[in-house]
Design an enzyme around this catalytic site. Structure first.
Site, short mmCIF file in Angstrom:
data_model
loop_
_atom_site.label_atom_id
_atom_site.label_comp_id
_atom_site.label_asym_id
_atom_site.label_seq_id
_atom_site.Cartn_x
_atom_site.Cartn_y
_atom_site.Cartn_z
N ASP A 30 12.97 -13.76 43.32
CA ASP A 30 12.57 -14.93 44.10
C ASP A 30 13.59 -16.04 43.83
O ASP A 30 14.00 -16.29 42.70
CB ASP A 30 11.16 -15.40 43.71
N GLN A 92 1.27 -18.62 52.51
CA GLN A 92 2.38 -17.78 52.96
C GLN A 92 3.38 -18.62 53.76
O GLN A 92 3.01 -19.25 54.76
CB GLN A 92 1.86 -16.62 53.84
N HIS A 98 4.87 -9.54 51.82
CA HIS A 98 5.52 -9.42 50.51
C HIS A 98 4.51 -9.63 49.39
O HIS A 98 3.55 -10.40 49.54
CB HIS A 98 6.67 -10.42 50.37
P1 AMP Z 1 5.23 -17.06 50.18
O1 AMP Z 1 5.08 -18.54 49.95
O2 AMP Z 1 4.16 -16.23 49.58
O3 AMP Z 1 5.48 -16.75 51.64
O4 AMP Z 1 6.54 -16.64 49.37
C1 AMP Z 1 7.82 -16.75 49.88
C2 AMP Z 1 8.75 -16.72 48.70
O5 AMP Z 1 10.05 -16.41 49.15
C3 AMP Z 1 8.83 -18.05 47.94
O6 AMP Z 1 8.42 -17.87 46.60
C4 AMP Z 1 10.32 -18.42 48.05
O7 AMP Z 1 10.81 -19.01 46.88
C5 AMP Z 1 10.96 -17.09 48.33
N1 AMP Z 1 12.20 -17.11 49.07
C6 AMP Z 1 12.47 -17.80 50.21
N2 AMP Z 1 13.72 -17.51 50.64
C7 AMP Z 1 14.25 -16.64 49.75
C8 AMP Z 1 15.51 -15.97 49.64
N3 AMP Z 1 16.48 -16.15 50.54
N4 AMP Z 1 15.70 -15.13 48.60
C9 AMP Z 1 14.72 -14.94 47.68
N5 AMP Z 1 13.51 -15.53 47.75
C10 AMP Z 1 13.28 -16.37 48.75
#
Ligand code: AMP
Ligand code: ZN
Length: 112
Positions: A30, A92, A98
């Site tokens: 992440d 989300q 995910h």
């Molecule tokens: P959610 O809030 O459950 O949709 O989680 C999305 C997650 O994706 C968050 O914890 C972000 O920090 C992570 N995230 C967003 N963009 C990226 C990226 N390019 N690479 C890795 N993690 C990411």
């Protein structure tokens, strides 16, 4: 899905710190970690959220992939948390299914 961030990660079009791939799944770090170990597990096919998931085998594969990953990351024994946020109230922000795999510190309850 052309404009999906995690589809682009799965296709290698956006760089990510990939830690495991296979069985139609991908795990990567992440970008904004909330624990010493904070990995995301995604199916390489596009599914927007748990609400749209139709294939139970994909959900099972995600969980077993996360379980095996926890073992490989050395957090299985002490414990870890798997989080699946769904839609706005669930927190989300990326609309590609995910799991968050969090570990390396004690977790608190209830979640925020
Ligand atoms: P959610 O809030 O459950 O949709 O989680 C999305 C997650 O994706 C968050 O914890 C972000 O920090 C992570 N995230 C967003 N963009 C990226 C990226 N390019 N690479 C890795 N993690 C990411
Ligand atoms: Zn996608």
């Amino acid at each position: 899905m052309p404009d999906c961030l995690f589809c682009k990660v799965a296709a290698g079009q956006i760089p990510a710190a990939v830690v495991k791939r296979g069985d139609g799944m991908l795990a990567f770090k992440d970008i904004n970690p909330q624990a010493p170990t904070h990995l995301l597990v995604i199916p390489t096919i596009h599914v927007a959220s748990l609400n749209e998931a139709r294939d139970a085998s994909v959900l099972g594969a995600m969980l077993t992939f996360a379980r095996d990953l926890a073992q490989e990351q050395g957090i299985a024994q002490r414990g870890y948390r798997v989080v699946l946020n769904t839609n706005p109230d669930g927190g989300q922000t990326v609309l590609h299914l995910h799991l968050h795999l969090l570990g390396g510190r004690p977790m608190t309850w209830p979640p925020g």
